[in-house]
Design a protein around this motif. Structure first.
Motif, PDB file in Angstrom:
ATOM      1  N   ARG A 293     -41.368  29.170  28.422  1.00 29.73           N
ATOM      2  CA  ARG A 293     -41.900  30.479  28.002  1.00 29.73           C
ATOM      3  C   ARG A 293     -40.950  31.149  27.016  1.00 29.73           C
ATOM      4  NH1 ARG A 293     -43.480  30.681  33.366  1.00 29.73           N
ATOM      5  NH2 ARG A 293     -41.655  31.866  33.989  1.00 29.73           N
ATOM      6  N   ARG A 294     -39.653  31.082  27.291  1.00 31.11           N
ATOM      7  CA  ARG A 294     -38.659  31.697  26.397  1.00 31.11           C
ATOM      8  C   ARG A 294     -38.686  31.031  25.029  1.00 31.11           C
ATOM      9  NH1 ARG A 294     -32.707  32.710  28.058  1.00 31.11           N
ATOM     10  NH2 ARG A 294     -32.815  33.076  25.845  1.00 31.11           N
TER      11      ARG A 294
ATOM     12  N   ALA B 227     -41.690  32.240  22.983  1.00 27.45           N
ATOM     13  CA  ALA B 227     -41.848  33.687  22.796  1.00 27.45           C
ATOM     14  C   ALA B 227     -41.280  34.151  21.455  1.00 27.45           C
ATOM     15  CB  ALA B 227     -41.163  34.432  23.936  1.00 27.45           C
ATOM     16  N   HIS B 228     -41.782  35.309  21.001  1.00 21.65           N
ATOM     17  CA  HIS B 228     -41.332  35.918  19.741  1.00 21.65           C
ATOM     18  C   HIS B 228     -41.144  37.417  19.945  1.00 21.65           C
ATOM     19  CE1 HIS B 228     -42.205  32.229  17.582  1.00 21.65           C
ATOM     20  NE2 HIS B 228     -43.387  32.197  18.182  1.00 21.65           N
TER      21      HIS B 228
ATOM     22  N   ARG C 111     -40.360  41.179  20.756  1.00 15.35           N
ATOM     23  CA  ARG C 111     -39.969  41.908  21.976  1.00 15.35           C
ATOM     24  C   ARG C 111     -40.146  41.068  23.235  1.00 15.35           C
ATOM     25  NH1 ARG C 111     -42.282  48.002  20.962  1.00 15.35           N
ATOM     26  NH2 ARG C 111     -41.070  48.358  19.070  1.00 15.35           N
ATOM     27  N   THR C 112     -41.163  40.227  23.242  1.00 14.54           N
ATOM     28  CA  THR C 112     -41.387  39.374  24.407  1.00 14.54           C
ATOM     29  C   THR C 112     -40.198  38.436  24.594  1.00 14.54           C
ATOM     30  OG1 THR C 112     -43.771  39.468  24.051  1.00 14.54           O
ATOM     31  CG2 THR C 112     -42.951  37.692  25.442  1.00 14.54           C
ATOM     32  N   ALA C 113     -39.692  37.880  23.515  1.00 13.93           N
ATOM     33  CA  ALA C 113     -38.538  36.981  23.593  1.00 13.93           C
ATOM     34  C   ALA C 113     -37.309  37.713  24.120  1.00 13.93           C
ATOM     35  CB  ALA C 113     -38.248  36.374  22.231  1.00 13.93           C
TER      36      ALA C 113
ATOM     37  N   ALA D  85     -37.267  40.421  26.027  1.00 12.04           N
ATOM     38  CA  ALA D  85     -37.479  40.743  27.442  1.00 12.04           C
ATOM     39  C   ALA D  85     -37.291  39.513  28.322  1.00 12.04           C
ATOM     40  CB  ALA D  85     -38.875  41.332  27.648  1.00 12.04           C
ATOM     41  N   LEU D  86     -37.827  38.375  27.885  1.00 13.20           N
ATOM     42  CA  LEU D  86     -37.678  37.153  28.679  1.00 13.20           C
ATOM     43  C   LEU D  86     -36.222  36.693  28.732  1.00 13.20           C
ATOM     44  CD1 LEU D  86     -40.843  35.121  27.626  1.00 13.20           C
ATOM     45  CD2 LEU D  86     -40.369  36.152  29.851  1.00 13.20           C
TER      46      LEU D  86
END
Length: 133
Positions: A8-9, A12-13, A15-17, A19-20
């Motif tokens: 998942r990390r 991700a791109h 802000r999601t990246a 946060a993760l």
């Protein structure tokens, strides 16, 4: 970190990246140096790879997330590590390598000791109804 969280990390791109990464930090854990100045060291013993690794960590004062894999020649110490590491980090076991051992492609010369958790249970079942089993 579970492999699914790492996937998942990686995908991700933005802000999601971020946060993760905060929720599931990743670490680079090295066990040895396999190449130096373009020269492969695979034919050398593990002790040589480890000495080079420790030298790099010392020379460059590397700290987390860069981490040398803990090492011991004390079996009791290794057994002490097994349970807490597998409980907390998701590490599935420890690896045994002879200090004078060499890497042999296609050959399993190292031994992995996995933690195994077991539970004993009794399972009962009824077929049919309770009045006519």
């Amino acid at each position: 970190m579970p492999f699914e969280a790492l996937q998942r990390r990686a995908a991700a791109h933005g802000r999601t990246a971020i946060a993760l990464a905060a929720k599931s930090p990743a670490f680079f854990i090295a066990f040895g140096v396999l190449q130096e100045d373009g020269q492969e060291l695979l034919t050398g013993p593990y002790a040589q790879w480890r000495t080079l690794l420790e030298g790099l960590f010392s020379e460059y004062a590397l700290t987390s997330p860069w981490t040398p894999c803990p090492q011991t020649t004390d079996l009791a110490k290794a057994c002490e590590w097994l349970e807490p590491w597998t409980d907390v980090s998701g590490v599935e076991g420890i690896l045994l390598k002879p200090l004078n051992g060499r890497y042999l492609p296609g050959y399993r010369g190292w031994t992995k000791i996995r933690r195994r958790d077991t539970t004993e249970i009794i399972v009962g079942a009824i077929t049919g109804t309770l009045t006519r089993p």
